[in-house]
Motif scaffolding. Structure first.
Motif, PDB file in Angstrom:
ATOM      1  N   LYS A  26       0.834  -1.209   0.000  1.00  0.00           N
ATOM      2  CA  LYS A  26       0.000   0.000   0.000  1.00  0.00           C
ATOM      3  C   LYS A  26       0.867   1.257   0.000  1.00  0.00           C
ATOM      4  CE  LYS A  26      -4.339  -1.349   2.287  1.00  0.00           C
ATOM      5  NZ  LYS A  26      -5.058  -1.323   3.587  1.00  0.00           N
ATOM      6  N   ALA A  27       1.929   1.222   0.779  1.00  0.00           N
ATOM      7  CA  ALA A  27       2.806   2.386   0.837  1.00  0.00           C
ATOM      8  C   ALA A  27       3.439   2.643  -0.525  1.00  0.00           C
ATOM      9  CB  ALA A  27       3.881   2.196   1.910  1.00  0.00           C
ATOM     10  N   ALA A  28       3.887   1.563  -1.175  1.00  0.00           N
ATOM     11  CA  ALA A  28       4.553   1.716  -2.475  1.00  0.00           C
ATOM     12  C   ALA A  28       3.602   2.301  -3.510  1.00  0.00           C
ATOM     13  CB  ALA A  28       5.082   0.360  -2.942  1.00  0.00           C
ATOM     14  N   SER A  29       2.312   1.895  -3.422  1.00  0.00           N
ATOM     15  CA  SER A  29       1.389   2.399  -4.437  1.00  0.00           C
ATOM     16  C   SER A  29       0.850   3.774  -4.067  1.00  0.00           C
ATOM     17  CB  SER A  29       0.240   1.421  -4.633  1.00  0.00           C
ATOM     18  OG  SER A  29      -0.669   1.533  -3.559  1.00  0.00           O
ATOM     19  N   TYR A  30       1.116   4.220  -2.838  1.00  0.00           N
ATOM     20  CA  TYR A  30       0.596   5.527  -2.392  1.00  0.00           C
ATOM     21  C   TYR A  30       1.350   6.676  -3.074  1.00  0.00           C
ATOM     22  CZ  TYR A  30      -1.031   9.132   0.839  1.00  0.00           C
ATOM     23  OH  TYR A  30      -1.590  10.258   1.384  1.00  0.00           O
ATOM     24  N   THR A  31       2.653   6.533  -3.157  1.00  0.00           N
ATOM     25  CA  THR A  31       3.438   7.530  -3.892  1.00  0.00           C
ATOM     26  C   THR A  31       4.723   6.878  -4.364  1.00  0.00           C
ATOM     27  OG1 THR A  31       4.763   9.547  -3.777  1.00  0.00           O
ATOM     28  CG2 THR A  31       4.405   8.399  -1.711  1.00  0.00           C
ATOM     29  N   ALA A  32       5.164   7.288  -5.521  1.00  0.00           N
ATOM     30  CA  ALA A  32       6.416   6.736  -6.046  1.00  0.00           C
ATOM     31  C   ALA A  32       7.622   7.466  -5.480  1.00  0.00           C
ATOM     32  CB  ALA A  32       6.407   6.841  -7.565  1.00  0.00           C
ATOM     33  N   TYR A  33       7.372   8.522  -4.696  1.00  0.00           N
ATOM     34  CA  TYR A  33       8.482   9.408  -4.348  1.00  0.00           C
ATOM     35  C   TYR A  33       9.130   9.153  -2.996  1.00  0.00           C
ATOM     36  CZ  TYR A  33       7.838  12.214  -8.449  1.00  0.00           C
ATOM     37  OH  TYR A  33       7.812  12.636  -9.736  1.00  0.00           O
ATOM     38  N   LYS A  34       8.507   8.377  -2.122  1.00  0.00           N
ATOM     39  CA  LYS A  34       9.050   8.278  -0.777  1.00  0.00           C
ATOM     40  C   LYS A  34       9.404   6.849  -0.397  1.00  0.00           C
ATOM     41  CE  LYS A  34       6.939  12.577   0.465  1.00  0.00           C
ATOM     42  NZ  LYS A  34       5.911  13.319   1.207  1.00  0.00           N
ATOM     43  N   LYS A  35      10.531   6.713   0.325  1.00  0.00           N
ATOM     44  CA  LYS A  35      11.012   5.390   0.672  1.00  0.00           C
ATOM     45  C   LYS A  35      10.254   4.818   1.854  1.00  0.00           C
ATOM     46  CE  LYS A  35      15.390   5.705  -1.640  1.00  0.00           C
ATOM     47  NZ  LYS A  35      16.824   5.915  -1.433  1.00  0.00           N
ATOM     48  N   ILE A  36      10.353   3.512   2.026  1.00  0.00           N
ATOM     49  CA  ILE A  36       9.561   2.785   3.014  1.00  0.00           C
ATOM     50  C   ILE A  36      10.484   2.149   4.048  1.00  0.00           C
ATOM     51  CG2 ILE A  36       7.926   0.882   3.342  1.00  0.00           C
ATOM     52  CD1 ILE A  36       7.239   1.336   0.273  1.00  0.00           C
ATOM     53  N   GLU A  37      10.300   2.538   5.313  1.00  0.00           N
ATOM     54  CA  GLU A  37      11.057   1.930   6.400  1.00  0.00           C
ATOM     55  C   GLU A  37      10.106   1.048   7.197  1.00  0.00           C
ATOM     56  OE1 GLU A  37      13.253   4.697   8.770  1.00  0.00           O
ATOM     57  OE2 GLU A  37      14.117   3.137  10.047  1.00  0.00           O
ATOM     58  N   VAL A  38      10.600  -0.100   7.645  1.00  0.00           N
ATOM     59  CA  VAL A  38       9.781  -1.028   8.426  1.00  0.00           C
ATOM     60  C   VAL A  38      10.522  -1.352   9.719  1.00  0.00           C
ATOM     61  CG1 VAL A  38       8.736  -3.322   8.504  1.00  0.00           C
ATOM     62  CG2 VAL A  38       8.695  -2.006   6.386  1.00  0.00           C
ATOM     63  N   GLU A  39       9.783  -1.331  10.813  1.00  0.00           N
ATOM     64  CA  GLU A  39      10.342  -1.686  12.117  1.00  0.00           C
ATOM     65  C   GLU A  39      10.280  -3.200  12.291  1.00  0.00           C
ATOM     66  OE1 GLU A  39       9.074   1.003  15.531  1.00  0.00           O
ATOM     67  OE2 GLU A  39       8.376  -0.952  16.250  1.00  0.00           O
ATOM     68  N   ALA A  40      11.398  -3.804  12.663  1.00  0.00           N
ATOM     69  CA  ALA A  40      11.421  -5.258  12.862  1.00  0.00           C
ATOM     70  C   ALA A  40      11.925  -5.553  14.265  1.00  0.00           C
ATOM     71  CB  ALA A  40      12.325  -5.919  11.827  1.00  0.00           C
ATOM     72  N   GLU A  41      11.261  -6.485  14.933  1.00  0.00           N
ATOM     73  CA  GLU A  41      11.679  -6.834  16.299  1.00  0.00           C
ATOM     74  C   GLU A  41      12.248  -8.232  16.388  1.00  0.00           C
ATOM     75  OE1 GLU A  41       8.475  -5.882  18.959  1.00  0.00           O
ATOM     76  OE2 GLU A  41       8.706  -3.725  18.583  1.00  0.00           O
ATOM     77  N   SER A  42      12.395  -8.889  15.221  1.00  0.00           N
ATOM     78  CA  SER A  42      12.975 -10.237  15.215  1.00  0.00           C
ATOM     79  C   SER A  42      13.655 -10.458  13.878  1.00  0.00           C
ATOM     80  CB  SER A  42      11.878 -11.281  15.409  1.00  0.00           C
ATOM     81  OG  SER A  42      11.051 -11.296  14.267  1.00  0.00           O
ATOM     82  N   VAL A  43      14.447 -11.526  13.824  1.00  0.00           N
ATOM     83  CA  VAL A  43      15.134 -11.860  12.584  1.00  0.00           C
ATOM     84  C   VAL A  43      14.124 -12.146  11.484  1.00  0.00           C
ATOM     85  CG1 VAL A  43      16.717 -13.485  11.486  1.00  0.00           C
ATOM     86  CG2 VAL A  43      17.149 -12.721  13.835  1.00  0.00           C
ATOM     87  N   SER A  44      13.082 -12.860  11.812  1.00  0.00           N
ATOM     88  CA  SER A  44      12.106 -13.209  10.766  1.00  0.00           C
ATOM     89  C   SER A  44      11.350 -11.973  10.294  1.00  0.00           C
ATOM     90  CB  SER A  44      11.132 -14.272  11.267  1.00  0.00           C
ATOM     91  OG  SER A  44      10.469 -13.810  12.435  1.00  0.00           O
ATOM     92  N   ASP A  45      11.050 -11.077  11.226  1.00  0.00           N
ATOM     93  CA  ASP A  45      10.448  -9.791  10.818  1.00  0.00           C
ATOM     94  C   ASP A  45      11.339  -9.085   9.797  1.00  0.00           C
ATOM     95  OD1 ASP A  45       8.427 -10.096  12.645  1.00  0.00           O
ATOM     96  OD2 ASP A  45       8.955  -8.343  13.880  1.00  0.00           O
TER      97      ASP A  45
END
Lengths: 285, 285, 285, 285, 285, 285
Positions: free
Chosen positions: A175-194
């Motif tokens: 959803k974030a990628a299709s929202y705008t082509a101009y901004k990068k996406i960071e994801v918070e991960a709390e484990s290796v699998s995340d």
């Protein structure tokens, strides 16, 4: 609000109904005054102080520049102008310099530690700034040699645990990628699998949050094995202090973000000293 | 700016061009969330947080009240409303609570120390607050049990060294007295003779600044001998820390003002936890 | 709003959608014009008029200064600049000068009467000013030689009958004293016993309200007997007119406050006269 | 600024840094209070007072309506709500009612005189209003039965002596007519020949300014003879007082404009009386 | 909002969180640049563009003036100043010039057609402007040689079908006439009898709306027969296009108003070309 | 400014000094009215119109929703409330709906053409919007099925010819990348070699500007051969009209941006029709 509107807003907090002490006591006179460092460190906020003084017709000559390393006793700014104007601005200017230099000095100290082990890694701020002062908290981080991170919620995507409680990871990144082509996406991960899942989903930046160093190392290793590592920025965050920061400077870590840079600031000590009056001019307002 | 305008100004810093993560990722849904204490201390900023949430239609039930002593794990506020609205406000609300509770907690700790020795003496703040946040820094001091001191330059006269460099003491006090009948006059003294001169001039409050405890005791003794002590408030300031504060709690000291209460704040740790969504509603804006 | 914002706000009331007469009729031309007194009195508002003209690039040379005594026919300000700019500002400038000079003139006349009997006593204003114009109503009182009294509810405590209907006198004064150490406490008294009670409670100022002169004399006598008189300012208020004011100038009265100074103003007559055009310049906007 | 912004601006003047007396002294309690007329006259400003009280959650029941004729002792508004809110607004509300009712009462008295001789003639205001309060000065004229005249420079053309010093009459009227088809053109005339010239040029309204009654009669006669009278409104202005107004009510005069309606106002006397508290509620903000 | 506030508001829409491309990429350097016409037509918006550039310290020399006829390739403005400032403003300035010149060019083309048949008739705009840009849409009409018509609802009365559904014609005109003496009354008529009724009621302007040319001719004839024609302005409106406008230029028609002048604008093509940098200066902010 | 502030700003342009026609003519009465489509197309702006009506207490029931396809005669909104409020807002609401629906309809028509050949390609807007209305111009593109492109200069990097005249391509992309990790980098290319250079430098998006279709095809082919195509978005821009757009829908083109979507809008025809009054209520303001 633009920069000067913010600076005047800060001043207005202090002036409120007027500087009654100056109005009552101080003769109309031109004076000289100095802003002086009372400790060692990285200085910041001089440009803001200068802007305030200039706004009220006070000449302000910077003897040091923002981001300079200064020592106790150094003259930072030489002021020259109407006595009442200088004293009106004194506290606001010192509050700005004190807070910004406190942030710059701490950022610089931590950055020096980090870069001693990995010159490519950066110390970064967070959005945990003092309400109403973010722009200057962030600038102070930059002056101290740090990475300001997101200035606001609109700078880039950061998908955190609270978002993931409401939307599955893959769907969120898509959803974030299709929202705008101009901004990068960071994801918070709390484990290796995340972390692996985030990389597979197309995250541009992965924040390894509240992980002990060994788990961080494991996550980075897993990412590199999986061939998803390239083009991804790795950020480490949470539970990091001045004491333990070195243990987080692991191979592959691109930046280390620390809330305390701005949420728990130790003021930098500065003062303003008035020189005796040069001449007295006619009161004529 | 009124209180709500300031709160919205703080929020706007964080929103800037919009919360793109929520806009892209979060479904239109009603959720519940908790604001939770992650340490012990005196809580502050809940009223401000509630006002922000209410402004955006989020119900906010305070389980604790400002100035309450809270413990790690305590639920402070229960939120219920639109998910995107809650997440939009999260960081701003936490920054406000974090800073204000940090101030309230420290003020309370110092005040408890002071009052253990002299219940009539107060810990007081200064004008060394974070630019743009003074109103709330001061409120946090009050919630922590301290005296907020002057909110601004127009609250009362404070004749300091920089004023005295430009106008002799007696003349300064006289000018202040004739300026308005409504506001009291405080004078900064750095020696016993300064203190006596201030009292003779008619000062209502004397700030003994940057004096070691023994000199303070001498100044108070001199004042009492001279029969000028009555009706004068005695304030002590400068070089006072959590470690040495007890030695400043001398007989006759009415208040002890400490810049670090607001210029060197340690953030109080709080977080916001989202509960799983209750129901999904039709998107319809 | 600062001073210049207020002045522009007043001008905007008059301009609204534009000065269509000037826009349609007046050629682009430089002119000279005079602001002229059409009666005798104390002039005020010239600084405000000058600020408005300067804001629009019109040179304004003050031939008289605020607080000067002027006579019919005196040139107050010489203007020189764009014709349309001068005419745009004309009415707003004259309204400001007319009202402020009316206040200054009346204040001065009453003050002269009062001081003829007791040079230490002052005529004072009240908060009964024209909505939106208080700052200038108060300034006009000062220019006329009067005491402006409280500019606003935050200047000092004034405990009046409506407060006392809700909180007993002693408790009220005590609460005020503990609210802030910086501001003095005035109490309204309508009888001799009220006045004594106020003094005993610790009031700094006592307003003898709506009392006939003989009762005022009795109250002052009682205060002096009771040894509470010292350090207390005595203010007289209510039912005082230009005709009866002399009878209120009693020994011990420090100031006499009069609502009519600002709530029932007689306009001071001034006009603006355009001199013939000097030269016509090319229209080029 | 809209109406409510202006009302709040007036209130803010009075509040400034807060109503410290109420904050310190007044318990959290619900009270009743009355606004009471202390003289006879035409009342105005009740709608504005009500709006202010409602804004702060105070119920305000109007027992009289704006433009009603009231008598000493009449209850104008019954208030019910938080004590501190009522006292906070008291002075601002009374200042508004006092000034507006003063204007309405005077307008009504003059209008009654004028209409006793010529029921079709109207008393009119001018732009000589108190700076910042024009909208309400004008409304008070209307409530008193008068004609508000131009609210601002953009309402219609008024070509005065200062314009005519810069542009000949015929050209001025022609330029105005071609500037917009929507607004009428008024011309100031100081002689019979001026009046005729204005009519010939196409003026819609002629203001006979500073003329004695006999000259006014001559001008009207000349206009009627010349067959230019029809469709022209005749306004009389200058040197008109309550004493001489009857002599200006000549046949053919459509309106009489008087600056003193708003530039020299006598305040209408009103007061606010608090009733004893009904109940005390828990302080809980 | 004044003109400069509006221009800065437009700029702010485009800048939002800052011009990150310039901030990151463009060296601190002085450059020259040209704004160039890419088509033929009547130019407008140069004054507004100049004001924006000047505000940021960029010199802007107009080589053409607003309302000039320009040709493809003409240099309109020569710019000289800081590169980042010029590029920051580029898009906003071009958007303003593009829209205003599009309106001016179309207005001029239609006006030329109309005046070829009746030099006294005018092309006029409507209130169908782009929200937030009315002042400039109207100015562009004037620059193109058209009549701007009402700028807002307060300029004059226009009684339309929706008003007449709620109030009968005669009563409506009478009420308007008694509302203010300063503003003219326009009535919309959709039939010959409507037009006669409007004239009899005292309308100053009659808008023949959505009538075919032959019906318009009939209405004008009827008005002239009835002896009510004199002093009445006749406006024609509705269903008028560039193709059919000539057929509406009938004898007696004073103006032809056309919504498409501003609601359906074809952009005028302009561009900004940067010249190579002259010199590089030290970065020093 | 937030959305509602902007809407009120648009309304204020139209109201200015008040809706004198309604104030004078329209009785205090509740009415019903309809907003009706006068042509076929995609509707937009209904949410904004509704917000304006609600703000003034008018009920507005949407019978169609933004982005719906509507037909001539369709009722879009049913209004019910105070007659004067409805007529006050009429023109502003219709201007907003007319412009936004014009944009949505055109965007939808072009998008349908493009997707008939390549369903993955999008029609996109530019920053060539009407000054002061960008937010709504962009929203209308989205409602019509298009891509809004950058809302402002801070959304992402776009390195254009004017930037490249001042900084070489490689350096520009590198500087942008190091400026922030959060925003993508678009580069304008005017030749095949430019496009290759941009891709090699690390551009995330390449805008092929002002190239004929065959050159675009060549550039895409070159990119794919060079193995730099992956992860790059290809945008086509310049010289594209409704007539020739199909020839630009080439394989590999991700989006086609068109300035005319917002800089040359054809208004969508809508009207507001008042129903006869239901009941007349007492006038009582």
């Amino acid at each position: 609000m633009g920069i000067s509107e913010k600076l005047l807003f800060y001043l207005k907090e202090d002036i409120a109904g007027g500087d009654i002490t100056c109005d009552a006591v101080i003769p109309k006179t031109e004076i000289k005054a100095h802003i002086i460092a009372k400790q060692d460190g990285i200085i910041a906020g001089l440009a803001e102080a200068e802007a305030l003084f200039l706004h009220f017709g006070v000449e302000a000559e910077q003897k040091k520049r923002d981001s300079d390393r200064v020592r106790t006793g150094d003259i930072l700014v030489e002021l020259s102008g109407d006595a009442a104007a200088i004293l009106l601005i004194e506290r606001t200017a010192l509050n700005i310099i004190g807070r910004m230099s406190g942030i710059a000095t701490k950022t610089n100290r931590l950055s020096t530690i980090v870069k001693s082990k990995n010159p490519a890694a950066n110390v970064a701020g967070t959005r945990k700034t003092s309400p109403g002062f973010r722009e200057f908290d962030k600038k102070a981080i930059v002056l101290g040699g740090g990475d300001p991170h997101r200035y606001s919620l609109s700078d880039g995507f950061l998908i955190k645990d609270n978002h993931l409680a409401l939307c599955p990871l893959k769907e969120a990144v898509k959803k974030a990628a299709s929202y705008t082509a101009y901004k990068k996406i960071e994801v918070e991960a709390e484990s290796v699998s995340d972390a692996l899942a985030a990389a597979e989903s197309g995250a541009d930046i992965i924040m390894l949050d509240n992980m002990p160093p060994e788990k961080i190392a494991a996550a980075i290793e897993a990412l590199e094995k999986s061939d998803l590592r390239k083009n991804i920025i790795i950020e480490v965050s949470g539970m990091i202090t001045e004491e333990n920061i070195l243990s987080y400077v692991l191979p592959g870590v691109d930046r280390i973000s620390i809330g305390a840079l701005t949420h728990s600031v130790k003021n930098f000590d500065v003062s303003l000293d008035v020189k005796p009056a040069l001449k007295t001019v006619r009161i004529n307002i």
